[in-house]
Scaffold this active site. Structure first.
Site, PDB file in Angstrom:
ATOM      1  N   LYS A 100      -7.972  -0.883   6.823  1.00 47.46           N
ATOM      2  CA  LYS A 100      -8.355  -1.731   5.685  1.00 47.46           C
ATOM      3  C   LYS A 100      -7.315  -2.801   5.392  1.00 47.46           C
ATOM      4  O   LYS A 100      -7.650  -3.880   4.931  1.00 47.46           O
ATOM      5  CB  LYS A 100      -8.742  -0.918   4.452  1.00 47.46           C
ATOM      6  CG  LYS A 100      -7.729   0.026   3.933  1.00 47.46           C
ATOM      7  CD  LYS A 100      -8.355   0.925   2.862  1.00 47.46           C
ATOM      8  CE  LYS A 100      -7.368   2.030   2.496  1.00 47.46           C
ATOM      9  NZ  LYS A 100      -7.893   3.346   2.672  1.00 47.46           N
ATOM     10  N   HIS A 152       0.839  -1.196   0.000  1.00 49.43           N
ATOM     11  CA  HIS A 152       0.000   0.000   0.000  1.00 49.43           C
ATOM     12  C   HIS A 152       0.871   1.240   0.000  1.00 49.43           C
ATOM     13  O   HIS A 152       1.818   1.345   0.766  1.00 49.43           O
ATOM     14  CB  HIS A 152      -0.911   0.003   1.233  1.00 49.43           C
ATOM     15  CG  HIS A 152      -2.035   0.983   1.126  1.00 49.43           C
ATOM     16  ND1 HIS A 152      -3.256   0.654   0.595  1.00 49.43           N
ATOM     17  CD2 HIS A 152      -2.108   2.291   1.459  1.00 49.43           C
ATOM     18  CE1 HIS A 152      -4.045   1.716   0.608  1.00 49.43           C
ATOM     19  NE2 HIS A 152      -3.363   2.732   1.129  1.00 49.43           N
ATOM     20  N   ASP A 212     -13.866   3.427   6.971  1.00 46.98           N
ATOM     21  CA  ASP A 212     -12.817   4.107   6.198  1.00 46.98           C
ATOM     22  C   ASP A 212     -13.351   4.552   4.848  1.00 46.98           C
ATOM     23  O   ASP A 212     -13.047   5.646   4.382  1.00 46.98           O
ATOM     24  CB  ASP A 212     -11.592   3.206   5.995  1.00 46.98           C
ATOM     25  CG  ASP A 212     -10.603   3.865   5.048  1.00 46.98           C
ATOM     26  OD1 ASP A 212     -10.127   4.961   5.398  1.00 46.98           O
ATOM     27  OD2 ASP A 212     -10.333   3.339   3.963  1.00 46.98           O
ATOM     28  N   ARG A 261     -12.926  12.977   3.757  1.00 49.37           N
ATOM     29  CA  ARG A 261     -11.647  13.700   3.928  1.00 49.37           C
ATOM     30  C   ARG A 261     -11.172  14.292   2.617  1.00 49.37           C
ATOM     31  O   ARG A 261     -10.612  15.380   2.570  1.00 49.37           O
ATOM     32  CB  ARG A 261     -10.571  12.735   4.470  1.00 49.37           C
ATOM     33  CG  ARG A 261     -10.720  12.431   5.943  1.00 49.37           C
ATOM     34  CD  ARG A 261      -9.844  11.261   6.335  1.00 49.37           C
ATOM     35  NE  ARG A 261      -8.442  11.489   6.110  1.00 49.37           N
ATOM     36  CZ  ARG A 261      -7.572  10.543   5.691  1.00 49.37           C
ATOM     37  NH1 ARG A 261      -7.978   9.315   5.465  1.00 49.37           N
ATOM     38  NH2 ARG A 261      -6.311  10.821   5.524  1.00 49.37           N
ATOM     39  N   SER A 297      -6.729   5.040   8.444  1.00 47.41           N
ATOM     40  CA  SER A 297      -7.342   4.732   7.154  1.00 47.41           C
ATOM     41  C   SER A 297      -6.622   3.550   6.488  1.00 47.41           C
ATOM     42  O   SER A 297      -7.256   2.575   6.066  1.00 47.41           O
ATOM     43  CB  SER A 297      -7.255   5.977   6.253  1.00 47.41           C
ATOM     44  OG  SER A 297      -7.468   5.652   4.908  1.00 47.41           O
TER      45      SER A 297
HETATM   46  N1  URA Z   1      -4.109   6.136   1.551  1.00 46.94           N
HETATM   47  C1  URA Z   1      -5.163   5.727   2.281  1.00 46.94           C
HETATM   48  O1  URA Z   1      -5.677   4.635   2.086  1.00 46.94           O
HETATM   49  N2  URA Z   1      -5.619   6.532   3.237  1.00 46.94           N
HETATM   50  C2  URA Z   1      -5.076   7.733   3.492  1.00 46.94           C
HETATM   51  O2  URA Z   1      -5.528   8.403   4.380  1.00 46.94           O
HETATM   52  C3  URA Z   1      -3.980   8.156   2.731  1.00 46.94           C
HETATM   53  C4  URA Z   1      -3.513   7.341   1.756  1.00 46.94           C
END
Ligand code: URA
Length: 441
Positions: free
Chosen positions: A187, A82, A161, A168, A183
């Protein structure tokens, strides 16, 4: 408990109790707490921050707001990757196929664009026919048969989220350590993989502008991951200038294909091989099992380089696209991708070297070409974006094209002025900045 009292407490800089955080997360997920109150709460967090305990609690309740995916039907050590978000960051489209070609089962859930940064799901949706949602059993089946599947965040994985992320994006509350940590980790923990690799971006085009802040974010997420029983590592990588040359959804897919054909920009190739190498090490495939971190990453990097140069990764990419309903012929024929409506060049106004190329400014300009959203419900123009014709350190002559914008005529006219401001041209060649700043294991 009362929502206004909780917002007031946070606005006044006080720490919240876990049950207050749970109340907010559950209430917002169920729809009992409206967007305007959650927006106020997020802005209070943005200004007053959260301590470590609050961040851990927020992550946990966001994770528990939905289901946890059971990936036990997939053989091997599943590794998720990620990125914290950047400009031109199409690494998932390259790293996923490379890692899968090395034998890493890649079962990945990705997000949409956020603020001035792009998102893998939007990029994948620019491929004609590509489906970013799948039944869980089809997802598992595809990873078992093709080695890789990438889907969007489904409604039942960390739904808190999903809602907060979209809010956001349009309330200027993205850049906060606790909100980013909760966030991403909520996940990732719900997504069911065995190991997690985080690419924490740092610089003007990242949410974390300084290396210090990026490291703090990386360490907090690595701790939360490891404390939850997932082998978690992080790479801190440069995002002072965009990654690669393409910014915008279909443009990035085409650059990812070029990179898989070993014709991509140097920076994106280097980072992709490094990330894929670490995924190989985390998965323990290609002879990396039992090696220490340094040796394991080196061996993983070699395996990743081999998968890229042999063409195995490109074949994996085609198979992955086909498995999700997309047309694998896009790898040979760019004309099958969404076609741009109009284009506009931005030219250098003097001779010199590109000493800075502000990634955030390019990200914002790209968003304004139509490639990103201004409001939650906005449709994006999948063909829009920016192609950089030079990067930091390159020499240019007055009149040379610095970048080309694609999109609707009226949008690119306005965005061109913003893109031009991203380039600083001066007489001195800048020093080369390292792309990979640190690896945290
Ligand atoms: N990626 C995400 O999944 N969440 C964030 O807040 C920032 C980047």
């Amino acid at each position: 408990m009362n929502t206004v009292d909780i917002i007031t407490k946070k606005r006044n800089g006080q720490a919240l109790a876990p049950e207050e955080i749970k109340y907010l997360v559950d209430g917002y997920t169920s729809g009992d707490i409206p967007d305007y109150q959650m927006s106020a709460f997020l802005m209070a967090v943005y200004f007053c921050g959260m301590n470590r305990e609050e961040t851990v609690a927020l992550t946990r309740y966001m994770q528990l707001s939905g289901d946890t995916v059971d990936l036990s039907g997939i053989k091997g050590v599943k590794v998720d990757k990620h990125s914290t978000g950047g400009v031109g960051d199409k690494t998932t489209l390259i790293v996923g196929p490379i890692a899968a070609a090395c034998g890493v089962p890649v079962a990945k859930m990705s997000g949409r664009g956020l603020g001035f940064t792009g998102g893998t799901v939007d990029k994948l949706e620019s491929i004609p026919g590509f489906q970013t949602s799948m039944e869980e059993r089809d997802f598992i089946e595809q990873v078992n048969t093709r080695g890789i599947a990438v889907i969007g965040q489904t409604g039942h994985i960390a739904p808190a989220d999903k809602k907060i992320y979209a809010l956001r994006d349009v309330t200027a509350t993205v850049e906060n350590l606790s909100l980013i940590t909760s966030s991403i980790m909520s996940k990732k923990l719900a997504a069911g993989s065995d190991a997690i690799l985080l690419d924490v971006k740092c610089g003007s085009g990242a949410f974390m502008k300084s290396e210090e802040d990026a490291e703090q974010l990386a360490r907090l997420m690595v701790d939360i991951g490891n404390d939850s029983g997932k082998k978690t590592m992080a790479v801190i990588s440069d995002m002072e200038q965009p990654l690669g040359c393409a910014v915008g959804n279909s443009l990035e897919v085409l650059e990812a294909i070029d990179t898989l054909k070993c014709r991509g920009p140097e920076d994106i190739t280097e980072l992709s091989v490094e990330l894929a190498g670490i995924m190989v090490y985390l998965s323990g495939v290609s002879g990396t099992a039992g090696l220490d971190m340094e040796e394991g990453i080196a061996k993983g990097r070699d395996a990743a380089g081999e998968a890229l140069h042999s063409g195995a990764a490109l074949e994996k990419f085609k198979s992955f696209v086909e498995g999700q309903g997309g047309d694998p012929a896009i790898a040979e024929d760019a004309g099958l991708m969404p076609q741009q409506k109009a284009s506009l060049d931005v030219r250098a106004e003097r001779d010199g070297f590109v000493t800075a190329l502000d990634a955030m400014q390019i990200g914002i300009a790209s968003q304004h070409t139509g490639a990103g959203r201004q409001r939650k419900e906005d449709e994006i123009d999948l063909s829009a974006g920016i192609l950089l014709r030079c990067k930091r350190g390159d020499e240019v002559k007055c009149g040379d094209v610095l970048c080309t914008l694609y999109g609707d005529e009226d949008k690119i006219q306005a965005a061109a002025k913003e893109a031009a401001q991203a380039f600083v041209i001066s007489g001195e060649k800048p020093e080369r900045a390292p792309l990979i700043k640190k690896i945290i294991g």
